[in-house]
Design an enzyme around this catalytic site. Sequence first.
Site, short mmCIF file in Angstrom:
data_model
loop_
_atom_site.label_atom_id
_atom_site.label_comp_id
_atom_site.label_asym_id
_atom_site.label_seq_id
_atom_site.Cartn_x
_atom_site.Cartn_y
_atom_site.Cartn_z
N CYS A 19 0.71 -1.29 0.14
CA CYS A 19 0.00 -0.02 -0.07
C CYS A 19 0.96 1.66 0.06
O CYS A 19 1.41 1.75 -0.69
CB CYS A 19 -1.15 0.14 1.18
SG CYS A 19 -2.38 1.24 0.74
N HIS A 24 -3.54 -4.73 -0.19
CA HIS A 24 -3.89 -5.26 0.90
C HIS A 24 -3.45 -6.91 0.79
O HIS A 24 -4.16 -7.85 0.90
CB HIS A 24 -4.48 -4.99 2.06
CG HIS A 24 -4.18 -3.42 2.28
ND1 HIS A 24 -3.52 -3.26 3.41
CD2 HIS A 24 -4.36 -2.49 1.96
CE1 HIS A 24 -3.28 -1.92 3.23
NE2 HIS A 24 -3.82 -1.15 2.23
N GLU A 31 -2.19 -8.58 3.41
CA GLU A 31 -3.20 -9.43 4.66
C GLU A 31 -4.21 -9.41 4.81
O GLU A 31 -4.63 -9.70 5.99
CB GLU A 31 -1.94 -8.35 5.57
CG GLU A 31 -2.22 -7.03 5.54
CD GLU A 31 -1.94 -6.46 4.73
OE1 GLU A 31 -1.28 -6.19 3.86
OE2 GLU A 31 -2.34 -4.94 5.35
#
Lengths: 251, 205
Positions: free
Chosen positions: B79, B183, B185
Amino acid sequence: MLKRRIIPTLLLRNGRMVKGKQFREFRDTGNPVTATRVYNAQAADELVFLDIEASQENRGTLLGIIEQVSKEAFMPFSVGGGISSLQAVRDLTLAGADKVVITTAAVENPGLIEEAAEAFGRQCIIAGIDVKKEDGKYVVYTHSGHNRVDVDLISHVQNMEKMGAGEIFINSIDHDGMMQGYDLELITLVSEATTRPVIAMGGAGNFQHLVEAYAAGAHAAACASVFHFGDNNPPRARAFVKNAGYPVKTV
Amino acid sequence: MIGIIDYGMGNLRSVYNALDYIGQDAELITDAARLPDYERLILPGVGAFTNAMNNLRSRGFEAGIKSHVESGKPFLGICLGMQLLASRGVESGDTTGLDIIPGDVVPMELGPQFPTPHVGWNNVDLSYKHPLFAGVKNNIDFYFVHSYHFVTLDPKAVLGITDYGGPFNSIVASGSVVGVQFHPEKSQQGGLAILENFATWDGKC
């Protein structure tokens, strides 16, 4: 292409998950951490947790739940309920929340939205707006639907955008928990008033209702009852929405 | 061991939790002097470009990141961490970036039918095969939330493209460095697969 989001919403009260009708008559719907595990396994797009009886005592319980959730949910999630300071935003994001929903304080102290957007980025800040229709006019409420406030809905939406809210979360108190569909007029009104993505909440009883919300202008449809009280889950919702012609997440 | 650079830009717990979940050892790094101890580095972050670069510089991370990259060790920017790889950013000021991949980070200026932030799930079209995306199907969706994007004049630096009111660069790569605008994650199986690949990647393509 950006996909339409389907967002299961978990209302929390004293650490348990509940669901009511029109912000009243709450029923226990289970353990939020267990529910999160299930939604993670079903690859839900995103989750929203709203603490409806936010208080000092509950804050610790909420942070504990959010910490557990952040270890099990590899999807974005937002947390709302009683957030009235930068410190509260900081505590929740450090516990793992990706975004916060600020509703009451957004009316009482719009400057908090600006400060929070400055400190955490506007992608982190969702302005929540609870609305009731009275005599044909939309009225803004705070404190989980307890307090009627004298602000014009559209001016409030536009002010939230100006202050730096990244998304607008619009919740119809009349439609909440009734499972008869969203307030489509409200969704259209709000989405035409802002250039921010609009998350619609309140009234989904079946998957067709989600499609109607998108058609009315919602970028994301938040729902609770439709998943709590019925044999429904996010993968089935995505399949329905996709068949209706709206793009959804490909897993 | 994977080092997650903690330079005061947002919550890094979700990156740590995702690595922990897939069984990878990771640590947050707050002391720039410790950067050489790590074979792999992740630069996450949310917030504004200028603040982020100021934080990286004031905490002494810039030189360590550059020498890590120059020695060919794996580096992943996520990001804002991807955007910082650029030569320059214009978010709340005009700031020199890490200048690892040539390019500018500029606002996404789209029509009213494309609100910003660009938030939600969007698919990534991979331009070529890359070890970090081994086993990841092309054009699956990842979770994005950003209002700026990475513009580069070097076509070789573009590994993935996403469409939101027009195409933009959602993955940039050069040697042992990869930057993802989304993202991983927060992107469930597809995202965790990328992190898993990163944990074993030797930095070669």
